[in-house]
Scaffold this motif. Structure first.
Motif, PDB file in Angstrom:
ATOM      1  N   ALA A  20       0.854  -1.231   0.107  1.00  0.00           N
ATOM      2  CA  ALA A  20       0.121   0.182   0.078  1.00  0.00           C
ATOM      3  C   ALA A  20       0.755   1.249  -0.099  1.00  0.00           C
ATOM      4  O   ALA A  20       0.581   2.190  -0.675  1.00  0.00           O
ATOM      5  N   LEU A  21       1.833   1.322   0.651  1.00  0.00           N
ATOM      6  CA  LEU A  21       2.892   2.172   0.625  1.00  0.00           C
ATOM      7  C   LEU A  21       3.604   2.831  -0.374  1.00  0.00           C
ATOM      8  O   LEU A  21       3.678   3.967  -0.918  1.00  0.00           O
ATOM      9  N   ALA A  85      -5.292   2.521  -4.657  1.00  0.00           N
ATOM     10  CA  ALA A  85      -3.690   2.813  -4.557  1.00  0.00           C
ATOM     11  C   ALA A  85      -3.408   3.822  -5.159  1.00  0.00           C
ATOM     12  O   ALA A  85      -2.598   4.731  -4.742  1.00  0.00           O
ATOM     13  N   ASP A  86      -4.077   4.300  -6.492  1.00  0.00           N
ATOM     14  CA  ASP A  86      -3.804   5.580  -6.888  1.00  0.00           C
ATOM     15  C   ASP A  86      -4.137   6.711  -6.007  1.00  0.00           C
ATOM     16  O   ASP A  86      -3.337   7.806  -6.165  1.00  0.00           O
ATOM     17  N   ILE A  91      -1.197  11.150  -1.896  1.00  0.00           N
ATOM     18  CA  ILE A  91      -0.779  11.685  -0.630  1.00  0.00           C
ATOM     19  C   ILE A  91       0.672  11.694  -0.195  1.00  0.00           C
ATOM     20  O   ILE A  91       1.151  10.815  -0.566  1.00  0.00           O
ATOM     21  N   ALA A  92       0.883  12.914   0.435  1.00  0.00           N
ATOM     22  CA  ALA A  92       2.318  13.109   0.708  1.00  0.00           C
ATOM     23  C   ALA A  92       2.971  11.866   1.597  1.00  0.00           C
ATOM     24  O   ALA A  92       2.129  11.335   2.364  1.00  0.00           O
ATOM     25  N   PRO A  93       4.112  11.552   1.274  1.00  0.00           N
ATOM     26  CA  PRO A  93       4.564  10.087   1.968  1.00  0.00           C
ATOM     27  C   PRO A  93       4.388  10.152   3.556  1.00  0.00           C
ATOM     28  O   PRO A  93       4.023   8.978   3.940  1.00  0.00           O
ATOM     29  N   ALA A 132      -7.716  14.946   5.426  1.00  0.00           N
ATOM     30  CA  ALA A 132      -8.099  16.196   4.690  1.00  0.00           C
ATOM     31  C   ALA A 132      -7.847  16.044   3.046  1.00  0.00           C
ATOM     32  O   ALA A 132      -8.910  16.200   2.325  1.00  0.00           O
ATOM     33  N   ASP A 133      -6.803  15.331   2.762  1.00  0.00           N
ATOM     34  CA  ASP A 133      -6.440  15.054   1.406  1.00  0.00           C
ATOM     35  C   ASP A 133      -7.639  14.067   0.974  1.00  0.00           C
ATOM     36  O   ASP A 133      -8.159  14.053  -0.182  1.00  0.00           O
ATOM     37  N   ILE A 134      -7.834  13.091   1.635  1.00  0.00           N
ATOM     38  CA  ILE A 134      -8.981  11.720   1.309  1.00  0.00           C
ATOM     39  C   ILE A 134     -10.201  12.557   1.253  1.00  0.00           C
ATOM     40  O   ILE A 134     -10.885  12.045   0.230  1.00  0.00           O
TER      41      ILE A 134
END
Length: 265
Positions: A20-21, A85-86, A91-93, A132-134
Motif C-alpha cells: 500500500a505504501l 492505490a492511485d 498523499i504526501a509520503p 483532509a486530502d482523502i
C-alpha cells in the motif's frame, strides 16, 4: 526464540503495508526483503523496548526511509488494486505512512509514532492532513438513515463539513428505499432502530441487494450487529458518538471501498 519465529506472524501484514505504501507488490516485497536481510546480517536490530510487530515496522521504515523517496517517481502497478492505490500515492509520503499505519494496520497513534520515530503530536498532524486530502478526493452523495431529528442534524452537519452532499434523511426503512430509488448514494450512514419500528439492518440489506455501497452503522445497540451469527459490519460506531470518530470512519469507508464513485462537479 529465533528471529524468524518472532517475526513470522507479522510478515504478511508488513508486506500488505509495504504494498500500500509503495503502490507496488513487487517494490513493497523488495523493501521487506531488504529489511529482513539487514536484520539477519546485524545491520539493523529490533528495538527491545518495542513489541515484535511494532519493532518490525520500525525497521522496515528505517530501510524504506533511506531510499523510499525514489518510489514517488514510479506509477502504481496493476497489482496495487486500482483506485485506492492511485489515491494513496497522491498523499504526501509522511502523511500516507501515518494514515496507513493507523487506518490499514490498526496501530494506535502512539505506536505509529514509535514506528516513525517521531512524536505523538506529529503523527496526529500527519493523520489529519491525510484525512483532509482523502476527504477532498472522495466527495460523494450520502444517505442518512436516522429517526432522531437532532442526531440526524448532527450527522448531516458532519457529513457536509467533510464536503459531501446529503441526498436525503430517511427515518424508516420505506423512506430509505424511496430515497435510493430517486438517487443512488455513494455512502450510507444508518441507525438500527427506526421510527416506525422498522429496522435499519433490513433497510441496509435491501439497499445492498441493489447497489454496491459502503455502509457505516451508528447505533446505540451495537450488540444487535455483533452476534457472530452473520457477517458483521466493518464500520460500527456506538452512540453517543465522537464527531472525529464519525469523520474518520467516513474517510476510511470511502477510501477502501472498491468501485465507489465521486459526485459530479
Amino acid at each position: 526464540m529465533s528471529l524468524l519465529a518472532r517475526l513470522a506472524p507479522h510478515l504478511p501484514y508488513v508486506r500488505r503495508y509495504a504494498r500500500a505504501l509503495t503502490g507496488s507488490q513487487q517494490t513493497g516485497d523488495q523493501y521487506v526483503r531488504v529489511a529482513l536481510e539487514a536484520l539477519a546480517a546485524g545491520e539493523q536490530t529490533l528495538p527491545e523496548q518495542l513489541s515484535p510487530r511494532v519493532a518490525l515496522y520500525h525497521v522496515f521504515h528505517a530501510i524504506w526511509g533511506t531510499s523510499g523517496a525514489q518510489l514517488e517517481d514510479r506509477n502504481p502497478d496493476q497489482e496495487s488494486g486500482g483506485a485506492p492505490a492511485d489515491r494513496l500515492m497522491r498523499i504526501a509520503p509522511r502523511s500516507r505512512q501515518a494514515f496507513l499505519l493507523t487506518a490499514l494496520e490498526g496501530f494506535t497513534p502512539s505506536e505509529a509514532a514509535q514506528i516513525l520515530d517521531t512524536g505523538y503530536p506529529d503523527v496526529e498532524r500527519l493523520i489529519a492532513q491525510a484525512q483532509a486530502d482523502i476527504d477532498a478526493e472522495l466527495a460523494t452523495d450520502v444517505l442518512i438513515i436516522e429517526d432522531e431529528p437532532v442526531i440526524a442534524a448532527d450527522i448531516e452537519a458532519l457529513v457536509r463539513e467533510l464536503g459531501h452532499n446529503v441526498i436525503d434523511i430517511a427515518a424508516t426503512r420505506t423512506e430509505a428505499l424511496e430515497a435510493i430509488a430517486k438517487k443512488q448514494p455513494g455512502l450510507v450512514l444508518a441507525d438500527i432502530q427506526l421510527a416506525d419500528g422498522s429496522s435499519g439492518i433490513d433497510a441496509v440489506k435491501d439497499i445492498l441487494g441493489m447497489i454496491n455501497v459502503p455502509v457505516i452503522f451508528i447505533t446505540a445497540f451495537p450488540e444487535r450487529l455483533l452476534t457472530g451469527e452473520r457477517p458483521e459490519p466493518t464500520f460500527l460506531i456506538t452512540k453517543p458518538f465522537q464527531p472525529e470518530t464519525v469523520k474518520a470512519a467516513i474517510g476510511q469507508a470511502l477510501f477502501f471501498h472498491p468501485g465507489r464513485q465521486k459526485i459530479a462537479a
